[in-house]
Scaffold this motif. Structure first.
Motif, PDB file in Angstrom:
ATOM      1  N   VAL A   1       1.339  -1.799  -0.232  1.00  0.00           N
ATOM      2  CA  VAL A   1       0.114   0.584  -0.152  1.00  0.00           C
ATOM      3  C   VAL A   1       0.768   1.355   0.071  1.00  0.00           C
ATOM      4  O   VAL A   1       2.318   1.312   0.637  1.00  0.00           O
ATOM      5  CB  VAL A   1      -1.336   0.232   0.944  1.00  0.00           C
ATOM      6  CG1 VAL A   1      -1.746   1.108   1.161  1.00  0.00           C
ATOM      7  CG2 VAL A   1      -1.738  -1.078   1.080  1.00  0.00           C
ATOM      8  N   ILE A   2       1.167   2.364  -1.305  1.00  0.00           N
ATOM      9  CA  ILE A   2       1.477   3.464  -0.882  1.00  0.00           C
ATOM     10  C   ILE A   2       1.163   4.832   0.087  1.00  0.00           C
ATOM     11  O   ILE A   2       1.690   5.215  -0.522  1.00  0.00           O
ATOM     12  CB  ILE A   2       2.404   4.072  -3.011  1.00  0.00           C
ATOM     13  CG1 ILE A   2       1.644   3.961  -3.766  1.00  0.00           C
ATOM     14  CG2 ILE A   2       3.062   2.256  -2.764  1.00  0.00           C
ATOM     15  CD1 ILE A   2       1.372   4.317  -4.901  1.00  0.00           C
ATOM     16  N   ALA A   3      -0.793   4.381  -0.251  1.00  0.00           N
ATOM     17  CA  ALA A   3      -1.035   5.664  -0.110  1.00  0.00           C
ATOM     18  C   ALA A   3      -2.812   5.587   0.460  1.00  0.00           C
ATOM     19  O   ALA A   3      -3.451   4.080  -0.026  1.00  0.00           O
ATOM     20  CB  ALA A   3      -1.220   6.435  -0.900  1.00  0.00           C
ATOM     21  N   THR A   4      -3.177   5.828   1.695  1.00  0.00           N
ATOM     22  CA  THR A   4      -4.994   5.772   1.628  1.00  0.00           C
ATOM     23  C   THR A   4      -5.762   6.697   1.413  1.00  0.00           C
ATOM     24  O   THR A   4      -4.927   8.250   1.535  1.00  0.00           O
ATOM     25  CB  THR A   4      -5.056   5.160   3.286  1.00  0.00           C
ATOM     26  OG1 THR A   4      -4.283   6.216   3.897  1.00  0.00           O
ATOM     27  CG2 THR A   4      -4.880   3.899   3.295  1.00  0.00           C
ATOM     28  N   VAL A   5      -6.496   6.943   1.091  1.00  0.00           N
ATOM     29  CA  VAL A   5      -7.159   7.843   0.208  1.00  0.00           C
ATOM     30  C   VAL A   5      -8.614   8.420   1.452  1.00  0.00           C
ATOM     31  O   VAL A   5      -9.383   7.236   1.815  1.00  0.00           O
ATOM     32  CB  VAL A   5      -7.536   8.152  -0.737  1.00  0.00           C
ATOM     33  CG1 VAL A   5      -6.183   7.899  -1.621  1.00  0.00           C
ATOM     34  CG2 VAL A   5      -7.889   6.849  -1.204  1.00  0.00           C
TER      35      VAL A   5
ATOM     36  N   SER B   1      -1.439  14.612  -9.957  1.00  0.00           N
ATOM     37  CA  SER B   1      -0.131  14.606  -9.330  1.00  0.00           C
ATOM     38  C   SER B   1       1.226  14.189 -10.348  1.00  0.00           C
ATOM     39  O   SER B   1       1.946  14.463  -9.770  1.00  0.00           O
ATOM     40  CB  SER B   1      -0.088  15.097  -7.865  1.00  0.00           C
ATOM     41  OG  SER B   1       0.013  13.534  -7.565  1.00  0.00           O
ATOM     42  N   GLY B   2       0.403  13.287 -10.366  1.00  0.00           N
ATOM     43  CA  GLY B   2       2.233  12.109 -11.322  1.00  0.00           C
ATOM     44  C   GLY B   2       2.471  11.502 -10.358  1.00  0.00           C
ATOM     45  O   GLY B   2       4.147  11.437 -10.255  1.00  0.00           O
ATOM     46  N   ARG B   3       2.450  11.603  -8.734  1.00  0.00           N
ATOM     47  CA  ARG B   3       3.386  10.649  -7.902  1.00  0.00           C
ATOM     48  C   ARG B   3       2.768   9.254  -7.638  1.00  0.00           C
ATOM     49  O   ARG B   3       3.891   8.628  -7.012  1.00  0.00           O
ATOM     50  CB  ARG B   3       2.200  11.177  -6.354  1.00  0.00           C
ATOM     51  CG  ARG B   3       3.202  12.617  -6.686  1.00  0.00           C
ATOM     52  CD  ARG B   3       2.842  13.663  -5.307  1.00  0.00           C
ATOM     53  NE  ARG B   3       1.472  13.986  -4.757  1.00  0.00           N
ATOM     54  CZ  ARG B   3       1.261  14.476  -3.716  1.00  0.00           C
ATOM     55  NH1 ARG B   3       2.008  13.881  -3.089  1.00  0.00           N
ATOM     56  NH2 ARG B   3      -0.063  14.850  -3.845  1.00  0.00           N
ATOM     57  N   LEU B   4       1.552   8.624  -8.293  1.00  0.00           N
ATOM     58  CA  LEU B   4       1.383   7.564  -8.239  1.00  0.00           C
ATOM     59  C   LEU B   4       1.674   6.757  -9.539  1.00  0.00           C
ATOM     60  O   LEU B   4       2.251   6.884 -10.578  1.00  0.00           O
ATOM     61  CB  LEU B   4      -0.108   7.594  -8.637  1.00  0.00           C
ATOM     62  CG  LEU B   4      -0.334   8.051  -7.413  1.00  0.00           C
ATOM     63  CD1 LEU B   4      -2.169   7.270  -7.314  1.00  0.00           C
ATOM     64  CD2 LEU B   4      -0.863   7.059  -5.491  1.00  0.00           C
ATOM     65  N   PRO B   5       2.792   5.424  -8.954  1.00  0.00           N
ATOM     66  CA  PRO B   5       3.606   4.695 -10.556  1.00  0.00           C
ATOM     67  C   PRO B   5       2.194   3.838 -12.075  1.00  0.00           C
ATOM     68  O   PRO B   5       1.372   4.287 -11.096  1.00  0.00           O
ATOM     69  CB  PRO B   5       3.828   3.568  -9.571  1.00  0.00           C
ATOM     70  CG  PRO B   5       3.156   3.602  -8.906  1.00  0.00           C
ATOM     71  CD  PRO B   5       3.084   4.640  -8.144  1.00  0.00           C
ATOM     72  N   GLU B   6       2.180   4.008 -12.909  1.00  0.00           N
ATOM     73  CA  GLU B   6       1.300   3.319 -14.110  1.00  0.00           C
ATOM     74  C   GLU B   6       0.874   2.493 -13.105  1.00  0.00           C
ATOM     75  O   GLU B   6      -0.077   2.395 -13.862  1.00  0.00           O
ATOM     76  CB  GLU B   6       2.486   3.212 -14.952  1.00  0.00           C
ATOM     77  CG  GLU B   6       2.951   4.587 -15.691  1.00  0.00           C
ATOM     78  CD  GLU B   6       1.514   5.361 -16.269  1.00  0.00           C
ATOM     79  OE1 GLU B   6       0.068   4.759 -17.021  1.00  0.00           O
ATOM     80  OE2 GLU B   6       1.448   6.502 -16.367  1.00  0.00           O
ATOM     81  N   GLU B   7       2.140   1.429 -12.745  1.00  0.00           N
ATOM     82  CA  GLU B   7       1.313   0.020 -11.821  1.00  0.00           C
ATOM     83  C   GLU B   7       0.116   0.315 -11.054  1.00  0.00           C
ATOM     84  O   GLU B   7       0.811  -0.811 -10.262  1.00  0.00           O
ATOM     85  CB  GLU B   7       2.193  -1.193 -12.365  1.00  0.00           C
ATOM     86  CG  GLU B   7       2.368  -1.257 -13.982  1.00  0.00           C
ATOM     87  CD  GLU B   7       1.131  -2.169 -14.775  1.00  0.00           C
ATOM     88  OE1 GLU B   7       0.650  -2.394 -14.650  1.00  0.00           O
ATOM     89  OE2 GLU B   7       1.396  -1.554 -15.908  1.00  0.00           O
ATOM     90  N   HIS B   8      -1.008   0.952 -11.219  1.00  0.00           N
ATOM     91  CA  HIS B   8      -1.153   0.381  -9.662  1.00  0.00           C
ATOM     92  C   HIS B   8      -3.087   0.193  -9.647  1.00  0.00           C
ATOM     93  O   HIS B   8      -3.321   0.066 -10.507  1.00  0.00           O
ATOM     94  CB  HIS B   8      -1.086   2.239  -9.132  1.00  0.00           C
ATOM     95  CG  HIS B   8      -2.192   3.335  -9.922  1.00  0.00           C
ATOM     96  ND1 HIS B   8      -1.656   3.785 -10.721  1.00  0.00           N
ATOM     97  CD2 HIS B   8      -3.500   3.686  -8.591  1.00  0.00           C
ATOM     98  CE1 HIS B   8      -2.830   4.598 -10.635  1.00  0.00           C
ATOM     99  NE2 HIS B   8      -3.099   4.765  -9.988  1.00  0.00           N
ATOM    100  N   LEU B   9      -2.844  -0.401  -8.023  1.00  0.00           N
ATOM    101  CA  LEU B   9      -4.729   0.101  -8.283  1.00  0.00           C
ATOM    102  C   LEU B   9      -5.450   0.721  -6.895  1.00  0.00           C
ATOM    103  O   LEU B   9      -4.685   1.137  -6.102  1.00  0.00           O
ATOM    104  CB  LEU B   9      -4.914  -1.328  -8.421  1.00  0.00           C
ATOM    105  CG  LEU B   9      -4.729  -2.590  -9.603  1.00  0.00           C
ATOM    106  CD1 LEU B   9      -4.566  -4.220  -8.466  1.00  0.00           C
ATOM    107  CD2 LEU B   9      -5.749  -2.163 -10.755  1.00  0.00           C
TER     108      LEU B   9
END
Length: 131
Positions: A100-104, A116-124
């Motif tokens: 998990v790289i972020a919670t929203v 913002s472009g801070r998430l990688p392309e391959e994320h769910l």
């Protein structure tokens, strides 16, 4: 995502295969008994095939209902989040394990983070349907 075989198709094929095997076994056993005409008890075959199929279908349904490792990671992060309004999680695969790289807290927060472009392309992202 891998497409699953419909449960009714799996059950039908399993019942047919089980019926064939049980019929062969019942015929073999009944033909070996002295004084038997080698008759097959069709009610026994149907009931045994249905019981075996029911057990296997119940096991398959239980296995399909379990969350995937990515879903488990997201749920753990959501329930253990420090922010009380957390409803979603962004998950990536790193070295074969979900992380998990972020919670929203809302769909808008996720869209802002994604824009913002801070998430990688391959994320769910795992969000509830009403978010």
């Amino acid at each position: 995502m891998k497409r699953q075989t419909p449960l009714w198709l799996l059950a039908g094929l399993l019942w047919l295969g089980t019926s064939i095997i049980v019929t062969g076994l019942v015929f073999y056993v009944s033909s070996r008994e002295p004084g038997s005409a080698g008759q097959v008890d069709w009610l026994f075959v149907a009931l045994l095939s249905t019981a075996v199929t029911g057990i296997v279908v119940a096991i398959v349904r239980e296995l399909r209902a379990r969350p995937s490792p990515m879903q488990q990671a997201a749920l753990t992060a959501i329930f253990n989040a420090e922010e009380p309004d957390t409803v979603g999680a962004v998950v990536v695969m790193k070295n074969g394990t979900p992380e998990v790289i972020a919670t929203v807290r809302s769909r808008d927060e996720y869209l802002e983070l994604a824009g913002s472009g801070r998430l990688p392309e391959e994320h769910l992202v795992f969000l509830p349907d009403d978010a």
